[in-house]
Each structure stands twice: as structure tokens, then as C-alpha cells.
Scaffold this motif. Structure first.
Motif, PDB file in Angstrom:
ATOM      1  N   SER A 102      45.428  29.052 129.128  1.00 52.40           N
ATOM      2  CA  SER A 102      44.826  30.343 128.764  1.00 52.40           C
ATOM      3  C   SER A 102      43.360  30.455 129.169  1.00 52.40           C
ATOM      4  O   SER A 102      42.751  31.515 128.994  1.00 52.40           O
ATOM      5  CB  SER A 102      44.941  30.573 127.252  1.00 52.40           C
ATOM      6  OG  SER A 102      44.232  29.572 126.538  1.00 52.40           O
ATOM      7  N   GLY A 103      42.770  29.394 129.710  1.00 52.41           N
ATOM      8  CA  GLY A 103      41.345  29.432 130.036  1.00 52.41           C
ATOM      9  C   GLY A 103      41.056  28.881 131.417  1.00 52.41           C
ATOM     10  O   GLY A 103      41.916  28.836 132.288  1.00 52.41           O
ATOM     11  N   ASP A 104      39.817  28.469 131.594  1.00 56.23           N
ATOM     12  CA  ASP A 104      39.354  27.908 132.860  1.00 56.23           C
ATOM     13  C   ASP A 104      39.389  26.386 132.753  1.00 56.23           C
ATOM     14  O   ASP A 104      38.621  25.787 131.989  1.00 56.23           O
ATOM     15  CB  ASP A 104      37.929  28.392 133.145  1.00 56.23           C
ATOM     16  CG  ASP A 104      37.430  27.945 134.516  1.00 56.23           C
ATOM     17  OD1 ASP A 104      38.019  27.014 135.094  1.00 56.23           O
ATOM     18  OD2 ASP A 104      36.441  28.521 134.998  1.00 56.23           O
ATOM     19  N   ALA A 105      40.278  25.753 133.493  1.00 55.25           N
ATOM     20  CA  ALA A 105      40.442  24.302 133.409  1.00 55.25           C
ATOM     21  C   ALA A 105      39.134  23.566 133.714  1.00 55.25           C
ATOM     22  O   ALA A 105      38.838  22.540 133.100  1.00 55.25           O
ATOM     23  CB  ALA A 105      41.543  23.842 134.360  1.00 55.25           C
ATOM     24  N   LYS A 106      38.362  24.081 134.656  1.00 50.15           N
ATOM     25  CA  LYS A 106      37.114  23.413 135.023  1.00 50.15           C
ATOM     26  C   LYS A 106      36.128  23.374 133.856  1.00 50.15           C
ATOM     27  O   LYS A 106      35.391  22.402 133.687  1.00 50.15           O
ATOM     28  CB  LYS A 106      36.487  24.106 136.225  1.00 50.15           C
ATOM     29  CG  LYS A 106      37.283  23.938 137.517  1.00 50.15           C
ATOM     30  CD  LYS A 106      36.590  24.602 138.686  1.00 50.15           C
ATOM     31  CE  LYS A 106      37.385  24.428 139.975  1.00 50.15           C
ATOM     32  NZ  LYS A 106      36.717  25.077 141.127  1.00 50.15           N
ATOM     33  N   LYS A 107      36.102  24.435 133.050  1.00 56.54           N
ATOM     34  CA  LYS A 107      35.188  24.472 131.909  1.00 56.54           C
ATOM     35  C   LYS A 107      35.617  23.512 130.803  1.00 56.54           C
ATOM     36  O   LYS A 107      34.807  23.123 129.962  1.00 56.54           O
ATOM     37  CB  LYS A 107      35.101  25.896 131.367  1.00 56.54           C
ATOM     38  CG  LYS A 107      34.403  26.878 132.300  1.00 56.54           C
ATOM     39  CD  LYS A 107      34.309  28.256 131.683  1.00 56.54           C
ATOM     40  CE  LYS A 107      33.583  29.227 132.619  1.00 56.54           C
ATOM     41  NZ  LYS A 107      33.489  30.594 132.044  1.00 56.54           N
ATOM     42  N   LEU A 108      36.892  23.154 130.800  1.00 51.27           N
ATOM     43  CA  LEU A 108      37.412  22.244 129.784  1.00 51.27           C
ATOM     44  C   LEU A 108      37.348  20.783 130.227  1.00 51.27           C
ATOM     45  O   LEU A 108      37.704  19.891 129.458  1.00 51.27           O
ATOM     46  CB  LEU A 108      38.860  22.611 129.456  1.00 51.27           C
ATOM     47  CG  LEU A 108      39.061  23.981 128.802  1.00 51.27           C
ATOM     48  CD1 LEU A 108      40.537  24.357 128.796  1.00 51.27           C
ATOM     49  CD2 LEU A 108      38.509  23.984 127.382  1.00 51.27           C
ATOM     50  N   HIS A 109      36.899  20.557 131.446  1.00 55.83           N
ATOM     51  CA  HIS A 109      36.824  19.206 132.002  1.00 55.83           C
ATOM     52  C   HIS A 109      36.010  18.280 131.101  1.00 55.83           C
ATOM     53  O   HIS A 109      34.894  18.592 130.711  1.00 55.83           O
ATOM     54  CB  HIS A 109      36.187  19.286 133.390  1.00 55.83           C
ATOM     55  CG  HIS A 109      36.068  17.976 134.102  1.00 55.83           C
ATOM     56  ND1 HIS A 109      37.122  17.110 134.259  1.00 55.83           N
ATOM     57  CD2 HIS A 109      34.993  17.378 134.704  1.00 55.83           C
ATOM     58  CE1 HIS A 109      36.713  16.043 134.928  1.00 55.83           C
ATOM     59  NE2 HIS A 109      35.442  16.178 135.203  1.00 55.83           N
ATOM     60  N   ARG A 110      36.612  17.137 130.723  1.00 59.55           N
ATOM     61  CA  ARG A 110      35.990  16.088 129.906  1.00 59.55           C
ATOM     62  C   ARG A 110      35.834  16.492 128.438  1.00 59.55           C
ATOM     63  O   ARG A 110      35.112  15.845 127.685  1.00 59.55           O
ATOM     64  CB  ARG A 110      34.633  15.659 130.471  1.00 59.55           C
ATOM     65  CG  ARG A 110      34.722  15.140 131.897  1.00 59.55           C
ATOM     66  CD  ARG A 110      33.359  14.840 132.503  1.00 59.55           C
ATOM     67  NE  ARG A 110      32.827  13.543 132.081  1.00 59.55           N
ATOM     68  CZ  ARG A 110      31.856  13.382 131.218  1.00 59.55           C
ATOM     69  NH1 ARG A 110      31.294  14.428 130.655  1.00 59.55           N
ATOM     70  NH2 ARG A 110      31.421  12.176 130.900  1.00 59.55           N
ATOM     71  N   SER A 111      36.493  17.546 128.014  1.00 58.95           N
ATOM     72  CA  SER A 111      36.451  17.913 126.604  1.00 58.95           C
ATOM     73  C   SER A 111      37.516  17.137 125.833  1.00 58.95           C
ATOM     74  O   SER A 111      38.451  16.586 126.408  1.00 58.95           O
ATOM     75  CB  SER A 111      36.650  19.424 126.424  1.00 58.95           C
ATOM     76  OG  SER A 111      37.921  19.839 126.894  1.00 58.95           O
ATOM     77  N   VAL A 112      37.355  17.096 124.503  1.00 59.52           N
ATOM     78  CA  VAL A 112      38.211  16.248 123.674  1.00 59.52           C
ATOM     79  C   VAL A 112      38.689  17.017 122.445  1.00 59.52           C
ATOM     80  O   VAL A 112      37.915  17.762 121.823  1.00 59.52           O
ATOM     81  CB  VAL A 112      37.446  14.984 123.209  1.00 59.52           C
ATOM     82  CG1 VAL A 112      38.358  14.077 122.393  1.00 59.52           C
ATOM     83  CG2 VAL A 112      36.881  14.230 124.406  1.00 59.52           C
ATOM     84  N   ILE A 113      39.949  16.847 122.122  1.00 56.05           N
ATOM     85  CA  ILE A 113      40.531  17.419 120.911  1.00 56.05           C
ATOM     86  C   ILE A 113      40.970  16.252 120.030  1.00 56.05           C
ATOM     87  O   ILE A 113      41.696  15.367 120.479  1.00 56.05           O
ATOM     88  CB  ILE A 113      41.735  18.315 121.241  1.00 56.05           C
ATOM     89  CG1 ILE A 113      41.318  19.457 122.163  1.00 56.05           C
ATOM     90  CG2 ILE A 113      42.359  18.872 119.953  1.00 56.05           C
ATOM     91  CD1 ILE A 113      42.485  20.213 122.771  1.00 56.05           C
ATOM     92  N   VAL A 114      40.523  16.250 118.770  1.00 58.59           N
ATOM     93  CA  VAL A 114      40.815  15.147 117.856  1.00 58.59           C
ATOM     94  C   VAL A 114      41.454  15.707 116.589  1.00 58.59           C
ATOM     95  O   VAL A 114      41.086  16.783 116.120  1.00 58.59           O
ATOM     96  CB  VAL A 114      39.536  14.371 117.483  1.00 58.59           C
ATOM     97  CG1 VAL A 114      39.880  13.117 116.672  1.00 58.59           C
ATOM     98  CG2 VAL A 114      38.742  13.991 118.730  1.00 58.59           C
ATOM     99  N   ALA A 115      42.384  14.967 116.016  1.00 56.80           N
ATOM    100  CA  ALA A 115      43.027  15.387 114.775  1.00 56.80           C
ATOM    101  C   ALA A 115      43.198  14.206 113.832  1.00 56.80           C
ATOM    102  O   ALA A 115      43.389  13.067 114.261  1.00 56.80           O
ATOM    103  CB  ALA A 115      44.386  16.024 115.060  1.00 56.80           C
ATOM    104  N   ALA A 116      43.135  14.500 112.534  1.00 56.27           N
ATOM    105  CA  ALA A 116      43.400  13.488 111.519  1.00 56.27           C
ATOM    106  C   ALA A 116      44.888  13.370 111.237  1.00 56.27           C
ATOM    107  O   ALA A 116      45.353  12.356 110.709  1.00 56.27           O
ATOM    108  CB  ALA A 116      42.657  13.827 110.231  1.00 56.27           C
ATOM    109  N   GLU A 117      45.640  14.420 111.608  1.00 62.37           N
ATOM    110  CA  GLU A 117      47.087  14.420 111.371  1.00 62.37           C
ATOM    111  C   GLU A 117      47.760  15.346 112.373  1.00 62.37           C
ATOM    112  O   GLU A 117      47.221  16.400 112.710  1.00 62.37           O
ATOM    113  CB  GLU A 117      47.390  14.898 109.951  1.00 62.37           C
ATOM    114  CG  GLU A 117      48.860  14.986 109.609  1.00 62.37           C
ATOM    115  CD  GLU A 117      49.120  15.534 108.214  1.00 62.37           C
ATOM    116  OE1 GLU A 117      50.284  15.522 107.782  1.00 62.37           O
ATOM    117  OE2 GLU A 117      48.150  15.978 107.565  1.00 62.37           O
ATOM    118  N   GLN A 118      48.937  14.942 112.857  1.00 61.18           N
ATOM    119  CA  GLN A 118      49.746  15.795 113.722  1.00 61.18           C
ATOM    120  C   GLN A 118      51.100  16.025 113.051  1.00 61.18           C
ATOM    121  O   GLN A 118      51.691  15.100 112.506  1.00 61.18           O
ATOM    122  CB  GLN A 118      49.989  15.138 115.087  1.00 61.18           C
ATOM    123  CG  GLN A 118      48.754  14.979 115.947  1.00 61.18           C
ATOM    124  CD  GLN A 118      49.085  14.390 117.308  1.00 61.18           C
ATOM    125  OE1 GLN A 118      48.698  14.921 118.333  1.00 61.18           O
ATOM    126  NE2 GLN A 118      49.810  13.267 117.336  1.00 61.18           N
TER     127      GLN A 118
END
Length: 331
Positions: A102-118
Motif C-alpha cells: 500500500s505504500g512506497d517500498a523504498k521509504k520502508l527500507h530498513r524499517s522494523v515492525i516489532v510485537a509482544a504477541e502475534q
């Protein structure tokens, strides 16, 4: 930054000096009331932070056993890395793919998503990856350097990054089971799932979502015969989840950003950490392959993370996918 994150950041900055921070100072730093600060402190304590509160002195942070975005950022080597934290999410990989599509892959480069629970964590071959709260860390690194020609290397390099991070934070050596599992003491403590996102116009893989789940504490939901944790018990132990999450990001990005030389060194380490080479294994081909299960002995791992095996007749072949087990016991 949220009030909770700002309060934590200010308290952490003064924790090394053992200093106190008044409620009013925190309120001014956050631009909120002292009541809001008090609520933020209560929320941080519920998350595991040991914060002392004394009338006419204020607050001070005693121990940083907390798992949130600001704590993770404090351990990052590169403070520009974007970290988004969720107390609960369906899957960090699923969220990563949603963002890239849904966005610009280049802008998301090296970003991180973290969760305490899935709630819908996934492993290879469609398996469920159990991701209970308070027992592990679950994160995805979004990497979009442009054209991706060898997606299999991301999993191998991440495995080395995780192994280095665990050694650095806990002082424990890890073994790697081709292609994506980390083992300690004969038990799986980490799984890695790398998924590619394709650019529809070019048909090329434009981004990799590297999902990493680490069991820090053992849990009854985990398959006890093969799964374990970095620690066997939770009581009284500082799990250092934020530090580990940050070090996994640090070490993995160090490899991925380091170019050919860094990747070559990583693959040498990947091979050296292998728990399969020289041991008889059973291979279960993936669906769609005609051959059935067979036994062989791994003898090498190539630079692009393929497993070289020797068959009973002495011939050799390379595997780039499939499931393997040792002594007919899944590992």
C-alpha cells in the motif's frame, strides 16, 4: 512519541546517574498533566519497568526490563531506523507486506515492525508459529534495496545476525539448522520466515520481509519435544527483550548493508554454525516435487545458501528447499 515513551526516555537518560525526575519535570517534557504522567508510569510498570516513586522526590528507573519502541530504539546502533511496536498483532510479516503493497517500498527500507504477541504467526510451509505474550520477541525487518536477485540469502544472513545477537546479549552460542532455524542445546529457539514482495510492473522482487521469532522463555504452548527457550524459567530473570530485538536488527543490517564482503563472511559463519553437516538426515521434498522421502548426508553449504548433500550411491545434489530431519526426528 507517546507520553509513555517520552516518560521512559527521560527516566532512562537519568537512570545511569541514579537521579530522580520530578513529576512536574516529566509533565513539562511531555506537555501533559502530572496525572497523565502518573498514568504513563503505571503503564510502564505494567510492561515490566521497575520505576520507583517517592513523594517530594519524583520517579527514577531502577531496571529497564521493558519491551517497547523507545526501549528498543535506545539500543539501536542506527537511530534513524524506524521502529513500530505493537502489543498484539496478527503477524509482523503480514503487516510488513501490507505496508509495502500500500505504500512506497523504498521509504520502508530498513524499517522494523516489532510485537509482544502475534495471533496468527506463521512459519515455513504454512505452519503456525506460536507467539504467546511475554515469552519471546517477534519482529520483521523490511528490506528494499531495489532489485533482489537472491532472496534465499536473506534468511541465512538473518540466522547469522540472530546468532550473533544472542551471543552478544546472553553469552550463549547457537547452532543453525538449514535453512531457517536457530538451536540451543538441541532445542529450536528461533524461526525465520523471509517473504518477498513482487513489483507487478517489473515482475522483480522489490522488497524482502524478514520475519524473526525468538522464544526467550519456554511456554506450554510450544512443542516440548523440539522447542525451547533461551531461558528455561521466567521467574526473576531480566529477559532483555528490547536489547535483543535491537541487536538482532543491528547485526542483521550490518550484514545486509555491508555488501559482498560482509555477506561472504556471514555465509562462512552460517556454514560453521550448521548442525547438519556430516550427520545423516532425512529429506522431505516440498509439495509438487515427484520424489519421496530419502536419506542423505549434508557435506557443504554454498555461497547462495543451498545445501549440498551426498546420496547413498555417492552422488551429490544441491537442495534449495525442502524439510530435513535428523535420525527421523523432526528438528
Amino acid at each position: 512519541m507517546s507520553v509513555k515513551d517520552t516518560v521512559f526516555s527521560v527516566l532512562k537518560d537519568t537512570s545511569n546517574d541514579g537521579g530522580w525526575v520530578s513529576g512536574q519535570e516529566l509533565a513539562d517534557a511531555c506537555g501533559v498533566t502530572r496525572t497523565s504522567v502518573w498514568k504513563a508510569v503505571k503503564s510502564l510498570q505494567a510492561c515490566g519497568a521497575e520505576i520507583e516513586a517517592v513523594t517530594n522526590k519524583g520517579y527514577r528507573l531502577l531496571r529497564t526490563n521493558i519491551f517497547n519502541a523507545e526501549s528498543i530504539r535506545s539500543f539501536l546502533a542506527d537511530k534513524s531506523v524506524q521502529v513500530d511496536f505493537f502489543d498484539k498483532i496478527d503477524s509482523t510479516n503480514t503487516e510488513g507486506k501490507r505496508r509495502i503493497v500500500s505504500g512506497d517500498a523504498k521509504k520502508l527500507h530498513r524499517s522494523v515492525i516489532v510485537a509482544a504477541e502475534q495471533t496468527e504467526g506463521r512459519g515455513r510451509l504454512g505452519r503456525k508459529f506460536y507467539s504467546p505474550v511475554n515469552t519471546g520477541i517477534y519482529l520483521s525487518i523490511l528490506y528494499s534495496p531495489g532489485k533482489i536477485s537472491s532472496p534465499g540469502l536473506f534468511t541465512a544472513n538473518a540466522a547469522v545476525g540472530v546468532s550473533r545477537a544472542i551471543k552478544k546479549v546472553y553469552g550463549v552460542e547457537c547452532g543453525i539448522k538449514w535453512v531457517n532455524d536457530i538451536f540451543i542445546g538441541g532445542k529450536k529457539i528461533c524461526g525465520i520466515l523471509t517473504e518477498g514482495v513482487t513489483d507487478f510492473e517489473s515482475g522483480m522482487i522489490e522488497a524482502a520481509v524478514i520475519g524473526i521469532g525468538v522464544n526467550i522463555m519456554n511456554n506450554a504452548l510450544l512443542p516440548q519435544d523440539v522447542a525451547g527457550g533461551v531461558y528455561s524459567e521466567c521467574s526473576g530473570v531480566d529477559t532483555k527483550r528490547s536489547e535483543l530485538a535491537a541487536e538482532i536488527v543491528n547485526e542483521t543490517l550490518l550484514i545486509l548493508d555491508g555488501g559482498e564482503s560482509a555477506v561472504n563472511e556471514s555465509m562462512k559463519e552460517y556454514k560453521a554454525r550448521s548442525i547438519l553437516i556430516g550427520r545423516e538426515i532425512e529429506v522431505t521434498p516440498v509439495i509438487g516435487q515427484d520424489e519421496g522421502k530419502y536419506f542423505c548426508t549434508p557435506v557443504d553449504i554454498t555461497e547462495d545458501a543451498k545445501l549440498v548433500v551426498r546420496l547413498p550411491d555417492g552422488s551429490e545434489k544441491m537442495l534449495d528447499c525442502g524439510e530435513v530431519s535428523i535420525n527421523s526426528s523432526k528438528v
